[in-house]
Design a protein around this motif. Structure first.
Motif, PDB file in Angstrom:
ATOM      1  N   ARG A  80      -2.528 -13.023   6.550  1.00  0.00           N
ATOM      2  CA  ARG A  80      -1.767 -14.267   6.381  1.00  0.00           C
ATOM      3  C   ARG A  80      -1.671 -14.677   4.913  1.00  0.00           C
ATOM      4  O   ARG A  80      -0.676 -15.262   4.493  1.00  0.00           O
ATOM      5  N   SER A  81      -2.700 -14.378   4.140  1.00  0.00           N
ATOM      6  CA  SER A  81      -2.687 -14.755   2.729  1.00  0.00           C
ATOM      7  C   SER A  81      -1.924 -13.754   1.868  1.00  0.00           C
ATOM      8  O   SER A  81      -1.717 -13.995   0.675  1.00  0.00           O
ATOM      9  N   GLY A  82      -1.515 -12.635   2.462  1.00  0.00           N
ATOM     10  CA  GLY A  82      -0.781 -11.633   1.716  1.00  0.00           C
ATOM     11  C   GLY A  82      -1.643 -10.612   1.008  1.00  0.00           C
ATOM     12  O   GLY A  82      -1.125  -9.744   0.299  1.00  0.00           O
ATOM     13  N   GLU A  83      -2.958 -10.668   1.190  1.00  0.00           N
ATOM     14  CA  GLU A  83      -3.846  -9.715   0.517  1.00  0.00           C
ATOM     15  C   GLU A  83      -3.889  -8.365   1.224  1.00  0.00           C
ATOM     16  O   GLU A  83      -4.297  -7.366   0.632  1.00  0.00           O
ATOM     17  N   LEU A  84      -3.511  -8.333   2.500  1.00  0.00           N
ATOM     18  CA  LEU A  84      -3.405  -7.087   3.249  1.00  0.00           C
ATOM     19  C   LEU A  84      -1.975  -6.916   3.743  1.00  0.00           C
ATOM     20  O   LEU A  84      -1.312  -7.903   4.097  1.00  0.00           O
ATOM     21  N   ASP A  85      -1.529  -5.673   3.804  1.00  0.00           N
ATOM     22  CA  ASP A  85      -0.216  -5.368   4.362  1.00  0.00           C
ATOM     23  C   ASP A  85      -0.305  -5.071   5.853  1.00  0.00           C
ATOM     24  O   ASP A  85       0.555  -5.503   6.629  1.00  0.00           O
ATOM     25  N   ALA A  90       5.736  -0.814  -9.500  1.00  0.00           N
ATOM     26  CA  ALA A  90       5.000   0.416  -9.191  1.00  0.00           C
ATOM     27  C   ALA A  90       4.458   0.395  -7.767  1.00  0.00           C
ATOM     28  O   ALA A  90       4.488   1.407  -7.060  1.00  0.00           O
ATOM     29  N   ASP A  91       3.949  -0.768  -7.329  1.00  0.00           N
ATOM     30  CA  ASP A  91       3.397  -0.864  -5.981  1.00  0.00           C
ATOM     31  C   ASP A  91       4.463  -0.683  -4.911  1.00  0.00           C
ATOM     32  O   ASP A  91       4.162  -0.276  -3.783  1.00  0.00           O
ATOM     33  N   ALA A  92       5.718  -1.005  -5.242  1.00  0.00           N
ATOM     34  CA  ALA A  92       6.805  -0.886  -4.270  1.00  0.00           C
ATOM     35  C   ALA A  92       7.522   0.454  -4.345  1.00  0.00           C
ATOM     36  O   ALA A  92       8.418   0.706  -3.539  1.00  0.00           O
ATOM     37  N   ASP A  93       7.130   1.302  -5.268  1.00  0.00           N
ATOM     38  CA  ASP A  93       7.807   2.582  -5.417  1.00  0.00           C
ATOM     39  C   ASP A  93       7.667   3.411  -4.138  1.00  0.00           C
ATOM     40  O   ASP A  93       6.559   3.576  -3.624  1.00  0.00           O
ATOM     41  N   ARG A 122      -0.640   5.285  -2.880  1.00  0.00           N
ATOM     42  CA  ARG A 122      -1.999   4.812  -3.144  1.00  0.00           C
ATOM     43  C   ARG A 122      -2.416   3.788  -2.083  1.00  0.00           C
ATOM     44  O   ARG A 122      -1.571   3.118  -1.500  1.00  0.00           O
ATOM     45  N   PHE A 123      -3.718   3.684  -1.861  1.00  0.00           N
ATOM     46  CA  PHE A 123      -4.244   2.752  -0.856  1.00  0.00           C
ATOM     47  C   PHE A 123      -5.327   1.865  -1.455  1.00  0.00           C
ATOM     48  O   PHE A 123      -6.178   2.334  -2.224  1.00  0.00           O
ATOM     49  N   THR A 124      -5.273   0.594  -1.090  1.00  0.00           N
ATOM     50  CA  THR A 124      -6.412  -0.301  -1.247  1.00  0.00           C
ATOM     51  C   THR A 124      -7.017  -0.454   0.136  1.00  0.00           C
ATOM     52  O   THR A 124      -6.356  -0.960   1.053  1.00  0.00           O
ATOM     53  N   LEU A 125      -8.242  -0.006   0.326  1.00  0.00           N
ATOM     54  CA  LEU A 125      -8.881   0.035   1.639  1.00  0.00           C
ATOM     55  C   LEU A 125      -9.930  -1.060   1.746  1.00  0.00           C
ATOM     56  O   LEU A 125     -10.770  -1.214   0.856  1.00  0.00           O
ATOM     57  N   VAL A 126      -9.860  -1.810   2.843  1.00  0.00           N
ATOM     58  CA  VAL A 126     -10.767  -2.941   3.049  1.00  0.00           C
ATOM     59  C   VAL A 126     -11.369  -2.842   4.445  1.00  0.00           C
ATOM     60  O   VAL A 126     -10.639  -2.771   5.435  1.00  0.00           O
ATOM     61  N   THR A 167       7.345  -3.295   1.585  1.00  0.00           N
ATOM     62  CA  THR A 167       7.756  -2.370   0.541  1.00  0.00           C
ATOM     63  C   THR A 167       7.962  -1.000   1.202  1.00  0.00           C
ATOM     64  O   THR A 167       7.451  -0.747   2.306  1.00  0.00           O
ATOM     65  N   PRO A 168       8.682  -0.090   0.575  1.00  0.00           N
ATOM     66  CA  PRO A 168       8.896   1.230   1.183  1.00  0.00           C
ATOM     67  C   PRO A 168       7.618   1.962   1.578  1.00  0.00           C
ATOM     68  O   PRO A 168       7.556   2.524   2.676  1.00  0.00           O
ATOM     69  N   PRO A 169       6.551   1.982   0.745  1.00  0.00           N
ATOM     70  CA  PRO A 169       5.344   2.698   1.193  1.00  0.00           C
ATOM     71  C   PRO A 169       4.670   2.036   2.388  1.00  0.00           C
ATOM     72  O   PRO A 169       4.141   2.727   3.260  1.00  0.00           O
TER      73      PRO A 169
END
Length: 333
Positions: free
Chosen positions: A170-175, A117-120, A154-158, A308-310
């Motif tokens: 670097r840890s992969g938690e942010l794109d 779903a996240d990669a859709d 969708r967005f996860t905002l930090v 991912t595409p998005p």
């Protein structure tokens, strides 16, 4: 002719000596690598109570399913099934094992659905980090513009300071992240998008408040209010003060630019800050001359990390904003 021993269901027990030796030498923590591929076969047979029907449901050869079950029982050292001709039923150990296996397989299925779903391309997710000073105007406007063409992404905002965000890249938690200064590191890719002029912010009743422009050296004797060490703007401020020939006397250190501006407003010192989203009462903001008092804003991501595409779509969108990232800000740049 010597035949290999067979189980009560006729499942072949291929006693591969090398595999048995390898299993005996495995650390118990490594058992998951051996057991995991067989769990779906076990659960399917347990539900169907028939090897052939389970193999058909799995679209796998019956011989493959049979061997997987025999090896699973052998590796565990317990009988999971009681055999009744062509059918099977779970033993007490099998029922105990099945309950945990079904929970584990359910978690795997949910995790797989989540990452899919996240990669859709249409409704996937972007984990996006940005500086506190960009949270009130810049980022909301960027996302509104992007979602005009990608309404379901969708967005996860930090929000955080630059170095923190780079570590989470670097840890992969942010794109992606918007940060300043623009990082220069071998494991990251960064592109400069825009810049903000920094201003010397003074209380409205300050001796310099009647000025419009000032050289930073003229504030050498002032008490400064700054962000804490580790923040990009703190490093820029320290460098600009050193270039102007002085080391600032610091009264307060904080974590957020508008808090610093509030401390200035009540007369506790001066600060070098980017323009606010909304003008604040109680302060005067002076243009710094004689040196290039700016902070560059850039977007960064992890080098050689597949998007991912998005994420790829949002990255392309940000890069098209070069030179215009802050153009809508009411305070200007």
């Amino acid at each position: 002719m010597v035949h290999e021993p067979r189980s009560q269901t006729g499942l072949s027990r291929n006693s591969d000596t090398e595999e048995i030796v390898a299993l005996a030498e495995l650390d118990p923590e490594s058992w998951s690598a051996i057991l995991a591929p067989r769990l779906a076969y076990f659960a399917a047979v347990a539900r169907a109570e028939h090897v052939t029907r389970a193999a058909h449901q799995l679209q796998a050869p019956q011989s493959t399913v049979s061997r997987a079950l025999v090896r699973l029982e052998r590796d565990l050292g317990v009988d999971l099934f009681a055999r009744h001709g062509r059918t099977v039923s779970l033993t007490a150990a099998g029922r105990t094992f099945l309950a945990t296996v079904e929970r584990a397989l359910g978690e795997v299925e949910r995790a797989a659905e989540s990452v899919r779903a996240d990669a859709d391309p249409e409704s996937g997710k972007v984990a996006f980090g940005f500086l506190h000073t960009m949270g009130s105007e810049t980022v909301p406007s960027l996302i509104r513009e992007f979602r005009a063409d990608h309404p379901r992404v969708r967005f996860t905002l930090v929000q955080n300071y630059g170095e923190w965000m780079l570590e989470h890249l670097r840890s992969g938690e942010l794109d992606l992240c918007l940060t300043s200064p623009v990082p220069d590191a071998p494991d990251l890719v960064a592109r400069r998008l825009d810049e903000q002029r920094l201003r010397l912010v003074v209380p409205e009743d300050h001796r310099l408040a009647t000025r419009k422009r000032i050289r930073l050296a003229e504030a050498a004797d002032e008490t400064f209010i700054m962000l804490e060490p580790g923040y990009g703007l703190r490093r820029i401020t320290d460098d600009l003060c050193a270039e102007a020939g002085f080391r600032p006397r610091i009264a307060f250190e904080g974590e957020e630019a508008e808090t610093l501006r509030g401390l200035v407003a009540v007369g506790l010192g001066v600060a070098l800050l980017p323009p606010p989203a909304v003008p604040r009462k109680g302060v005067v903001e002076l243009t710094v001359t004689g040196q290039r008092a700016v902070r560059e804003i850039g977007v960064a991501w992890l080098k050689d990390h597949p998007d991912t595409p998005p994420v790829a779509a949002f990255k392309r969108f940000l890069l098209t904003r070069k030179g215009r990232l802050l153009s809508f800000s009411p305070a200007g740049v």
